[in-house]
Scaffold this active site. Structure first.
Site, PDB file in Angstrom:
ATOM      1  N   ASN A  11      54.439 110.795 -35.999  1.00 19.19           N
ATOM      2  CA  ASN A  11      55.904 110.907 -36.044  1.00 19.19           C
ATOM      3  C   ASN A  11      56.394 110.581 -34.636  1.00 19.19           C
ATOM      4  OD1 ASN A  11      58.594 111.578 -36.244  1.00 19.19           O
ATOM      5  ND2 ASN A  11      58.258 113.600 -37.114  1.00 19.19           N
ATOM      6  N   LYS A  18      54.446 112.885 -31.978  1.00 15.94           N
ATOM      7  CA  LYS A  18      53.775 114.003 -32.626  1.00 15.94           C
ATOM      8  C   LYS A  18      52.692 113.462 -33.554  1.00 15.94           C
ATOM      9  CE  LYS A  18      57.968 116.816 -32.466  1.00 15.94           C
ATOM     10  NZ  LYS A  18      59.014 117.531 -33.237  1.00 15.94           N
ATOM     11  N   ARG A  96      55.845 108.370 -40.181  1.00 15.18           N
ATOM     12  CA  ARG A  96      57.183 108.702 -40.636  1.00 15.18           C
ATOM     13  C   ARG A  96      58.122 107.609 -40.139  1.00 15.18           C
ATOM     14  NH1 ARG A  96      61.447 113.003 -38.199  1.00 15.18           N
ATOM     15  NH2 ARG A  96      62.999 112.886 -39.849  1.00 15.18           N
ATOM     16  N   HIS A 184      65.709 113.033 -44.357  1.00 13.03           N
ATOM     17  CA  HIS A 184      64.841 114.200 -44.536  1.00 13.03           C
ATOM     18  C   HIS A 184      64.120 114.158 -45.887  1.00 13.03           C
ATOM     19  CE1 HIS A 184      67.630 116.427 -41.528  1.00 13.03           C
ATOM     20  NE2 HIS A 184      66.548 116.000 -40.898  1.00 13.03           N
ATOM     21  N   HIS A 211      67.662 122.101 -45.591  1.00 12.25           N
ATOM     22  CA  HIS A 211      66.771 121.711 -44.489  1.00 12.25           C
ATOM     23  C   HIS A 211      67.571 121.899 -43.201  1.00 12.25           C
ATOM     24  CE1 HIS A 211      63.594 119.122 -42.534  1.00 12.25           C
ATOM     25  NE2 HIS A 211      64.580 119.050 -41.652  1.00 12.25           N
ATOM     26  N   LEU A 212      67.379 123.053 -42.577  1.00 10.24           N
ATOM     27  CA  LEU A 212      68.193 123.429 -41.422  1.00 10.24           C
ATOM     28  C   LEU A 212      67.330 123.484 -40.177  1.00 10.24           C
ATOM     29  CD1 LEU A 212      70.203 126.361 -43.065  1.00 10.24           C
ATOM     30  CD2 LEU A 212      70.681 123.898 -43.122  1.00 10.24           C
ATOM     31  N   GLY A 213      67.622 122.603 -39.227  1.00 11.95           N
ATOM     32  CA  GLY A 213      66.895 122.567 -37.969  1.00 11.95           C
ATOM     33  C   GLY A 213      67.774 121.959 -36.903  1.00 11.95           C
ATOM     34  N   GLY A 215      68.069 118.809 -36.527  1.00 18.80           N
ATOM     35  CA  GLY A 215      68.748 117.931 -37.468  1.00 18.80           C
ATOM     36  C   GLY A 215      68.815 118.665 -38.790  1.00 18.80           C
ATOM     37  N   ARG A 244      74.762 116.877 -33.031  1.00 17.48           N
ATOM     38  CA  ARG A 244      75.496 115.909 -33.839  1.00 17.48           C
ATOM     39  C   ARG A 244      76.602 116.620 -34.616  1.00 17.48           C
ATOM     40  NH1 ARG A 244      70.336 113.370 -36.773  1.00 17.48           N
ATOM     41  NH2 ARG A 244      69.118 114.834 -35.527  1.00 17.48           N
ATOM     42  N   MET A 287      69.802 127.391 -32.035  1.00 17.92           N
ATOM     43  CA  MET A 287      70.404 128.481 -32.807  1.00 17.92           C
ATOM     44  C   MET A 287      69.986 129.848 -32.288  1.00 17.92           C
ATOM     45  SD  MET A 287      72.454 129.387 -35.206  1.00 17.92           S
ATOM     46  CE  MET A 287      72.762 127.899 -36.179  1.00 17.92           C
ATOM     47  N   GLY A 333      66.125 127.191 -41.033  1.00 20.41           N
ATOM     48  CA  GLY A 333      66.071 127.700 -42.399  1.00 20.41           C
ATOM     49  C   GLY A 333      64.905 128.642 -42.633  1.00 20.41           C
ATOM     50  N   GLU A 334      63.770 128.361 -42.013  1.00 17.37           N
ATOM     51  CA  GLU A 334      62.589 129.198 -42.204  1.00 17.37           C
ATOM     52  C   GLU A 334      62.600 130.453 -41.332  1.00 17.37           C
ATOM     53  OE1 GLU A 334      59.077 126.809 -41.586  1.00 17.37           O
ATOM     54  OE2 GLU A 334      59.924 125.147 -42.741  1.00 17.37           O
ATOM     55  N   GLU A 382      56.180 117.929 -43.781  1.00 20.07           N
ATOM     56  CA  GLU A 382      56.349 116.480 -43.892  1.00 20.07           C
ATOM     57  C   GLU A 382      55.068 115.736 -43.569  1.00 20.07           C
ATOM     58  OE1 GLU A 382      60.846 115.834 -42.314  1.00 20.07           O
ATOM     59  OE2 GLU A 382      59.575 117.209 -41.159  1.00 20.07           O
TER      60      GLU A 382
END
Length: 405
Positions: A11, A18, A96, A184, A211-213, A215, A244, A287, A333-334, A382
């Site tokens: 990625n 990564k 990816r 995503h 899918h909260l991160g 991005g 963003r 966050m 999200g997690e 992913e």
């Protein structure tokens, strides 16, 4: 010594690469034996790697390779892997790729023709696509015989109805590719496969996946297929993100160009790097930092984010004709119980109610017993999805009959 076949997953970003290594023959028996990244590409590259048990295998600066030499950095990685993973043999690499345009609705084996098509898509994802391509070409330089597979973040959304893909713009622009693509997709595809394993009764359900991160986006899926999603032509649309803005009146851009004299490059920096949670708070794009901060603008950034997640989740329920389940995934999200709680509270009118203790404990199912809509926390993967696709394409190629003379 017998060797295990393995897939390298890459990625690639602008300043980092990564990677993961998976052993196994298919999606049901894949084992991640190595994860890590090369960060600081272009300035001061740093190499980090961990084994399957998350033990640190390497963590330090890379002085022996030029900071911008992507082929050299990949060569270093492959040499290090051969030494560290002596019982592993690489059989393929999966990448990816952010944008597949209208052409690629499934993973594809990399060829010169495919590479040329991916380069033609650079204008649709100028901050991401070039780095994805650079990793492919660099790997081909140092390991030319290794099969490579491109896996697309847009492909999962190819099942959406036309209404979810079109802008109300002149037809010629739509025909040229100016449409809503969604991103995503590899994360959503993983959740689409994982949710029925956890809750088989939801295999045909209408599900909003959050899918909260850094991005962030949402996807409404029915029976594991994408119906609608919040990102559009680029990864700027939809939810506010780390840096963003999310959904934005296009008139704002006209105003900034006319009244502030902003050109394309300055607008790009504003929209990709200076907006979102960072822009609203003036504190951070993280966050966790915002939730810990006593700054009232940090609190506003969190509230704006949760407001938009709930608002756009309700819109996806309308696209699907109802809501049967909600899934939270990705970094925020997690891991952020407060964000999940605030979003669920705003969706209470749709029958979403959390069990506070389960939410704080990050249980798999966090909805209350009386919640009409079950709510889950499912970690995404992913990289595993990419490895699965890559090995499947390799297996299909192995059983294809030879071309007739």
């Amino acid at each position: 010594m017998s060797h295990r076949d393995a897939c390298l997953v890459i990625n690639a970003g602008s300043s980092s690469l990564k990677f993961s290594v998976f052993c196994g023959a298919g999606k049901h028996d894949l084992e991640a034996v190595l994860t890590g990244q090369i960060s600081g590409i272009g300035t001061a590259p740093r190499f980090e790697a961990k084994d399957a048990a998350r033990h640190v295998l390497a963590d330090g600066l890379l002085d022996e390779v030029g900071p911008g030499d992507r082929a050299g950095l990949l060569g270093f990685l492959l040499t290090w892997m051969r030494h560290e993973l002596r019982d592993v043999r690489l059989v393929a690499a999966g990448h990816r790729v952010v944008h597949g345009g209208t052409r690629f609705d499934a993973p594809v084996r990399l060829t010169p023709a495919v590479l040329a098509e991916l380069e033609a898509l650079v204008p649709l994802a100028p901050l991401h696509q070039p780095h994805n391509i650079a990793a492919m070409t660099a790997l081909a330089e140092v390991y030319p015989e290794l099969p490579q597979v491109a896996c697309f973040d847009t492909a999962f959304h190819s099942t959406r109805p036309w209404q979810a893909q079109m802008f109300a713009l002149p037809r010629e622009l739509t025909d040229e590719g100016v449409r809503r693509y969604g991103f995503h997709g590899l994360s959503y595809e993983y959740i689409a496969q994982r949710l029925p394993q956890i809750a088989p009764e939801l295999a045909e359900a209408r599900v909003v996946v959050c899918h909260l991160g850094s991005g962030s986006s949402l996807c409404g899926m029915r029976a594991g297929r994408s119906v609608d999603t919040t990102m559009g032509f680029t990864a700027l649309d939809g939810l506010p993100m780390g840096t963003r803005p999310g959904v934005l009146d296009p008139g704002v851009l006209i105003y900034l160009m006319r009244e502030k004299g902003m050109g394309p490059d300055e607008l790009e920096r504003l929209l990709y790097h200076k907006s979102g949670l960072l822009g609203v708070s003036g504190v951070s794009n993280d966050m966790r930092a915002l939730l810990d901060s006593e700054n009232p603008q940090a609190a506003e950034a969190v509230e704006l984010f949760c407001f938009q997640v709930a608002k756009q989740a309700a819109g996806l329920a309308a696209s699907m004709g109802g809501l049967d389940a909600v899934v939270f995934t990705a970094g925020v999200g997690e891991n952020s119980a407060p964000v999940r709680a605030r979003v669920a509270e705003k969706l209470g009118w749709l029958g979403v109610h959390l069990d506070g203790a389960a939410n704080r404990a990050r249980a798999t199912r966090i909805s209350a017993a009386d919640s009409r809509v079950p709510v889950f926390v499912i970690p995404t993967d992913e990289e595993r999805m990419i490895a699965s696709h890559t090995l499947a394409i390799l297996a299909r190629a192995a059983v294809q009959p030879p071309l007739a003379a």
